[in-house]
Design a protein around this motif. Structure first.
Motif, PDB file in Angstrom:
ATOM      1  N   ALA A  52       0.849  -1.198   0.000  1.00  9.33           N
ATOM      2  CA  ALA A  52       0.000   0.000   0.000  1.00  9.33           C
ATOM      3  C   ALA A  52       0.880   1.242   0.000  1.00  9.33           C
ATOM      4  O   ALA A  52       2.041   1.197   0.416  1.00  9.33           O
ATOM      5  CB  ALA A  52      -0.888   0.003   1.242  1.00  9.33           C
ATOM      6  N   GLU A  53       0.306   2.307  -0.464  1.00  6.21           N
ATOM      7  CA  GLU A  53       1.033   3.574  -0.489  1.00  6.21           C
ATOM      8  C   GLU A  53       0.123   4.690  -0.015  1.00  6.21           C
ATOM      9  O   GLU A  53      -1.095   4.593  -0.113  1.00  6.21           O
ATOM     10  CB  GLU A  53       1.524   3.861  -1.924  1.00  6.21           C
ATOM     11  CG  GLU A  53       2.631   2.908  -2.331  1.00  6.21           C
ATOM     12  CD  GLU A  53       2.946   2.918  -3.826  1.00  6.21           C
ATOM     13  OE1 GLU A  53       2.633   3.911  -4.494  1.00  6.21           O
ATOM     14  OE2 GLU A  53       3.503   1.918  -4.301  1.00  6.21           O
ATOM     15  N   LYS A  54       0.744   5.728   0.495  1.00  2.00           N
ATOM     16  CA  LYS A  54      -0.041   6.892   0.917  1.00  2.00           C
ATOM     17  C   LYS A  54      -0.349   7.772  -0.294  1.00  2.00           C
ATOM     18  O   LYS A  54       0.385   7.749  -1.287  1.00  2.00           O
ATOM     19  CB  LYS A  54       0.762   7.689   1.953  1.00  2.00           C
ATOM     20  CG  LYS A  54       0.953   6.947   3.276  1.00  2.00           C
ATOM     21  CD  LYS A  54       1.851   7.730   4.227  1.00  2.00           C
ATOM     22  CE  LYS A  54       2.161   6.931   5.485  1.00  2.00           C
ATOM     23  NZ  LYS A  54       3.181   7.566   6.328  1.00  2.00           N
ATOM     24  N   HIS A  55      -1.432   8.573  -0.181  1.00  2.00           N
ATOM     25  CA  HIS A  55      -1.655   9.618  -1.170  1.00  2.00           C
ATOM     26  C   HIS A  55      -0.532  10.644  -1.010  1.00  2.00           C
ATOM     27  O   HIS A  55      -0.070  10.893   0.107  1.00  2.00           O
ATOM     28  CB  HIS A  55      -2.961  10.372  -0.915  1.00  2.00           C
ATOM     29  CG  HIS A  55      -4.179   9.525  -0.807  1.00  2.00           C
ATOM     30  ND1 HIS A  55      -4.744   8.893  -1.892  1.00  2.00           N
ATOM     31  CD2 HIS A  55      -4.978   9.228   0.258  1.00  2.00           C
ATOM     32  CE1 HIS A  55      -5.842   8.248  -1.488  1.00  2.00           C
ATOM     33  NE2 HIS A  55      -5.991   8.422  -0.191  1.00  2.00           N
ATOM     34  N   ARG A  78       1.888  13.294   3.040  1.00  2.00           N
ATOM     35  CA  ARG A  78       1.738  11.858   2.726  1.00  2.00           C
ATOM     36  C   ARG A  78       0.567  11.379   3.563  1.00  2.00           C
ATOM     37  O   ARG A  78       0.645  11.357   4.795  1.00  2.00           O
ATOM     38  CB  ARG A  78       3.014  11.091   3.067  1.00  2.00           C
ATOM     39  CG  ARG A  78       4.277  11.699   2.447  1.00  2.00           C
ATOM     40  CD  ARG A  78       4.306  11.491   0.948  1.00  2.00           C
ATOM     41  NE  ARG A  78       5.252  12.359   0.274  1.00  2.00           N
ATOM     42  CZ  ARG A  78       6.125  11.954  -0.628  1.00  2.00           C
ATOM     43  NH1 ARG A  78       6.184  10.688  -0.961  1.00  2.00           N
ATOM     44  NH2 ARG A  78       6.911  12.820  -1.227  1.00  2.00           N
ATOM     45  N   ILE A  79      -0.505  11.007   2.891  1.00  2.00           N
ATOM     46  CA  ILE A  79      -1.795  10.824   3.561  1.00  2.00           C
ATOM     47  C   ILE A  79      -2.203   9.355   3.510  1.00  2.00           C
ATOM     48  O   ILE A  79      -2.227   8.745   2.428  1.00  2.00           O
ATOM     49  CB  ILE A  79      -2.849  11.711   2.862  1.00  2.00           C
ATOM     50  CG1 ILE A  79      -2.369  13.176   2.870  1.00  2.00           C
ATOM     51  CG2 ILE A  79      -4.205  11.562   3.524  1.00  2.00           C
ATOM     52  CD1 ILE A  79      -3.062  14.037   1.829  1.00  2.00           C
ATOM     53  N   LEU A  80      -2.530   8.806   4.660  1.00  2.00           N
ATOM     54  CA  LEU A  80      -2.968   7.402   4.719  1.00  2.00           C
ATOM     55  C   LEU A  80      -4.161   7.199   3.773  1.00  2.00           C
ATOM     56  O   LEU A  80      -5.005   8.094   3.637  1.00  2.00           O
ATOM     57  CB  LEU A  80      -3.353   7.029   6.155  1.00  2.00           C
ATOM     58  CG  LEU A  80      -2.186   6.909   7.150  1.00  2.00           C
ATOM     59  CD1 LEU A  80      -2.714   6.844   8.583  1.00  2.00           C
ATOM     60  CD2 LEU A  80      -1.325   5.686   6.840  1.00  2.00           C
ATOM     61  N   PRO A  81      -4.240   6.021   3.148  1.00  2.00           N
ATOM     62  CA  PRO A  81      -5.255   5.826   2.102  1.00  2.00           C
ATOM     63  C   PRO A  81      -6.702   5.978   2.575  1.00  2.00           C
ATOM     64  O   PRO A  81      -7.567   6.284   1.767  1.00  2.00           O
ATOM     65  CB  PRO A  81      -5.014   4.399   1.606  1.00  2.00           C
ATOM     66  CG  PRO A  81      -3.787   3.909   2.240  1.00  2.00           C
ATOM     67  CD  PRO A  81      -3.343   4.875   3.284  1.00  2.00           C
ATOM     68  N   GLN A  82      -6.961   5.807   3.893  1.00  2.00           N
ATOM     69  CA  GLN A  82      -8.362   5.908   4.315  1.00  2.00           C
ATOM     70  C   GLN A  82      -8.880   7.335   4.291  1.00  2.00           C
ATOM     71  O   GLN A  82     -10.069   7.570   4.407  1.00  2.00           O
ATOM     72  CB  GLN A  82      -8.567   5.308   5.721  1.00  2.00           C
ATOM     73  CG  GLN A  82      -7.883   6.049   6.847  1.00  2.00           C
ATOM     74  CD  GLN A  82      -6.660   5.291   7.331  1.00  2.00           C
ATOM     75  OE1 GLN A  82      -5.841   4.825   6.523  1.00  2.00           O
ATOM     76  NE2 GLN A  82      -6.504   5.138   8.630  1.00  2.00           N
ATOM     77  N   TYR A  83      -7.970   8.298   4.166  1.00  2.00           N
ATOM     78  CA  TYR A  83      -8.397   9.694   4.108  1.00  2.00           C
ATOM     79  C   TYR A  83      -8.475  10.162   2.662  1.00  2.00           C
ATOM     80  O   TYR A  83      -7.806   9.620   1.778  1.00  2.00           O
ATOM     81  CB  TYR A  83      -7.400  10.585   4.861  1.00  2.00           C
ATOM     82  CG  TYR A  83      -7.355  10.339   6.348  1.00  2.00           C
ATOM     83  CD1 TYR A  83      -8.496  10.487   7.132  1.00  2.00           C
ATOM     84  CD2 TYR A  83      -6.162   9.969   6.965  1.00  2.00           C
ATOM     85  CE1 TYR A  83      -8.436  10.258   8.505  1.00  2.00           C
ATOM     86  CE2 TYR A  83      -6.106   9.750   8.336  1.00  2.00           C
ATOM     87  CZ  TYR A  83      -7.247   9.893   9.103  1.00  2.00           C
ATOM     88  OH  TYR A  83      -7.194   9.684  10.450  1.00  2.00           O
ATOM     89  N   PRO A 104      -6.468   1.465  -3.655  1.00  2.00           N
ATOM     90  CA  PRO A 104      -6.713   0.719  -2.421  1.00  2.00           C
ATOM     91  C   PRO A 104      -5.561  -0.248  -2.134  1.00  2.00           C
ATOM     92  O   PRO A 104      -4.969  -0.805  -3.068  1.00  2.00           O
ATOM     93  CB  PRO A 104      -8.001  -0.050  -2.717  1.00  2.00           C
ATOM     94  CG  PRO A 104      -8.152  -0.036  -4.196  1.00  2.00           C
ATOM     95  CD  PRO A 104      -7.447   1.177  -4.708  1.00  2.00           C
ATOM     96  N   PRO A 105      -5.223  -0.444  -0.856  1.00  2.00           N
ATOM     97  CA  PRO A 105      -4.154  -1.386  -0.499  1.00  2.00           C
ATOM     98  C   PRO A 105      -4.434  -2.769  -1.090  1.00  2.00           C
ATOM     99  O   PRO A 105      -5.585  -3.188  -1.188  1.00  2.00           O
ATOM    100  CB  PRO A 105      -4.216  -1.438   1.024  1.00  2.00           C
ATOM    101  CG  PRO A 105      -4.812  -0.125   1.422  1.00  2.00           C
ATOM    102  CD  PRO A 105      -5.786   0.229   0.335  1.00  2.00           C
ATOM    103  N   SER A 106      -3.373  -3.466  -1.474  1.00  2.00           N
ATOM    104  CA  SER A 106      -3.537  -4.836  -1.973  1.00  2.00           C
ATOM    105  C   SER A 106      -3.896  -5.753  -0.809  1.00  2.00           C
ATOM    106  O   SER A 106      -3.452  -5.531   0.322  1.00  2.00           O
ATOM    107  CB  SER A 106      -2.238  -5.311  -2.624  1.00  2.00           C
ATOM    108  OG  SER A 106      -1.933  -4.484  -3.729  1.00  2.00           O
ATOM    109  N   TYR A 119      -6.183  -3.855  -9.593  1.00  2.00           N
ATOM    110  CA  TYR A 119      -5.428  -5.092  -9.358  1.00  2.00           C
ATOM    111  C   TYR A 119      -4.712  -5.017  -8.013  1.00  2.00           C
ATOM    112  O   TYR A 119      -4.279  -3.949  -7.597  1.00  2.00           O
ATOM    113  CB  TYR A 119      -4.335  -5.291 -10.421  1.00  2.00           C
ATOM    114  CG  TYR A 119      -4.805  -5.270 -11.838  1.00  2.00           C
ATOM    115  CD1 TYR A 119      -5.228  -6.439 -12.460  1.00  2.00           C
ATOM    116  CD2 TYR A 119      -4.809  -4.086 -12.571  1.00  2.00           C
ATOM    117  CE1 TYR A 119      -5.652  -6.428 -13.778  1.00  2.00           C
ATOM    118  CE2 TYR A 119      -5.236  -4.071 -13.888  1.00  2.00           C
ATOM    119  CZ  TYR A 119      -5.657  -5.234 -14.493  1.00  2.00           C
ATOM    120  OH  TYR A 119      -6.072  -5.218 -15.781  1.00  2.00           O
ATOM    121  N   ASP A 120      -4.545  -6.164  -7.387  1.00  2.00           N
ATOM    122  CA  ASP A 120      -3.629  -6.249  -6.260  1.00  2.00           C
ATOM    123  C   ASP A 120      -2.220  -6.370  -6.833  1.00  2.00           C
ATOM    124  O   ASP A 120      -2.001  -7.138  -7.768  1.00  2.00           O
ATOM    125  CB  ASP A 120      -3.930  -7.489  -5.409  1.00  2.00           C
ATOM    126  CG  ASP A 120      -5.141  -7.271  -4.498  1.00  2.00           C
ATOM    127  OD1 ASP A 120      -5.490  -6.097  -4.241  1.00  2.00           O
ATOM    128  OD2 ASP A 120      -5.734  -8.258  -4.047  1.00  2.00           O
TER     129      ASP A 120
END
Ligand SMILES: [Zn+2]
Length: 413
Positions: free
Chosen positions: A200-203, A286-291, A327-329, A370-371
């Motif tokens: 996974a990566e941050k925005h 660098r923003i966590l993906p849930q935001y 989205p995170p794999s 894709y994952d």
């Protein structure tokens, strides 16, 4: 039926061939036009030939048009071994490199690769030659068994990774090379002990903040509005607000929180006795993906309004660059578990799935639904002077990927 251990020993016998192949690969420059290069055409010819030598019969060239390079093509080499099902296990690597930068700073010339003390030096040795050569020889060990795999084996060796991916991975995704239930590995990031699988990566959001006050003589500050003072107070307050509102802790990420860092700032005035009327600075977020990055922007603009009212300055907050993360794999997939157990088998390392703040091309796969899993063993020398890859990492990572391919494609135990 041959065993996985036999395949792994076969990869070991390729050690010298892998060093030779990587050396030959790096002798041919592959720099994109944005960086003043002629692209990947010459290198792709070598890669195609090498794929043939590694037992691939089905090799397709996906050429993206690019008027900026002499031959007007940005090639992508797609080597496949068809399986009994239409599912494919992909290893994606890139042919292109950045520029060497200052040539005088290199102890070993960037285009004349050389092995010294177990390290192969050269531009692109780690990024991404190690993965490209390693995946080819991992596949060679399986192709030479002469079996029809259950799942297909696919290597995508792409252009344009360093400068935007539109002529590379995006081009292949748009041309439907990958199918939804395929497995995708992208060995283009890793740590030195191989213990991190990036899932996974941050925005990434770069904000440009411009404070417009009123310039005046420094002896009568009351007649102006000191933009630098307003900006400085705002920087701290803004970071507090953002950290408070977007404060989730995700221990699977390195680092585990969002980060909001003031980085670049323009010079205000050239002399000491003037109150600056303008202050411009940037925040690297660098923003966590849930935001949602839009909410970060809105919060920053809300803070700007508070400081406008407080100071009388005008403050704009604009997006300089935004990279939304997909989205995170899945961390429960067969793809991840197979990779983790291959790493354990070959290296004895317990690798854990992690998110990172940096951006890799795996995000393009995630955005496309894709994952994708990012793993390799590297000393993180990418884009550095005297870039190298360890020969042991080249060979051991190839064994890991041979184990993954053997487990997923030939059901070898
Ligand atoms: Zn790379």
């Amino acid at each position: 039926m041959p065993s996985l251990d036999e395949v792994i020993s076969t990869v070991e016998t390729y050690r010298n061939d892998m060093v030779d192949a990587l050396t030959e690969l790096l002798r041919v420059p592959a720099i994109g036009p944005e960086n003043g290069g002629e692209g990947e055409f010459e290198r792709a010819r070598f890669v195609r030939e090498l794929a043939e030598r590694c037992g691939f019969e089905d090799i397709e060239m996906y050429d993206a048009l690019d008027e900026r390079v002499r031959l007007r093509l940005r090639p992508n080499v797609v080597a496949r071994k068809k399986g009994q099902t239409d599912q494919t296990v992909w290893i994606v690597s890139h042919m292109d490199t950045v520029t060497p930068g200052n040539l005088d700073a290199w102890t070993y010339p960037p285009f004349s690769p050389k092995v010294v003390d177990g390290k192969l030096y050269g531009l692109g040795a780690e990024d991404n030659g190690q993965a490209l050569i390693g995946s080819l020889f991992a596949a060679k060990a399986l192709n030479e068994l002469g079996l029809v795999p259950e799942r297909g084996i696919g290597l995508a060796m792409v252009s344009d990774e360093e400068t935007g991916n539109t002529k590379g991975i995006k081009f292949l995704i748009d041309n439907n090379v990958f199918h939804k239930n395929d497995f995708i590995y992208v060995p283009d990031f890793g740590v030195s002990d191989g213990s991190v699988i990036e899932v996974a990566e941050k925005h990434i959001l770069w904000l440009k903040v411009k404070v417009m006050g009123k310039q005046t003589h420094a002896s009568t500050p009351g007649r102006g509005i000191n933009a630098m003072k307003v900006g400085s107070q705002m920087i701290d307050f803004l970071a507090d607000q953002l950290n408070g509102k977007f404060g989730a802790l995700e221990t699977s990420f390195l680092p585990p929180t969002c980060t909001f860092e003031p980085t670049k700032r323009l010079q205000t005035v050239g002399n000491v006795n003037t109150v600056p009327g303008e202050d411009t600075f940037w925040i690297d977020s660098r923003i966590l993906p849930q935001y949602n990055p839009d909410d970060v922007l809105e919060t920053a603009r809300g803070v700007a309004r508070i400081f406008e009212e407080r100071s009388g300055a005008r403050i704009s907050v604009d997006v300089e660059q935004i990279n939304r993360s997909g989205p995170p794999s899945s961390t429960e997939s067969i793809a991840l578990m197979t990779l983790a157990s291959a790493i354990k088998k070959i290296k004895g390392v317990d690798a854990a799935p992690r998110g990172i703040g940096g951006g890799t091309c795996a995000n393009l796969f995630r955005l496309a639904g894709y994952d994708a899993y990012v793993w390799q063993t590297v000393d993180e020398m990418a884009h550095s002077v005297n870039e190298y890859c360890r020969v042991d990492n080249l060979v051991e990572d190839a064994k890991v990927y041979a184990t993954v391919l053997g487990s997923l494609c030939l059901s070898m135990g």
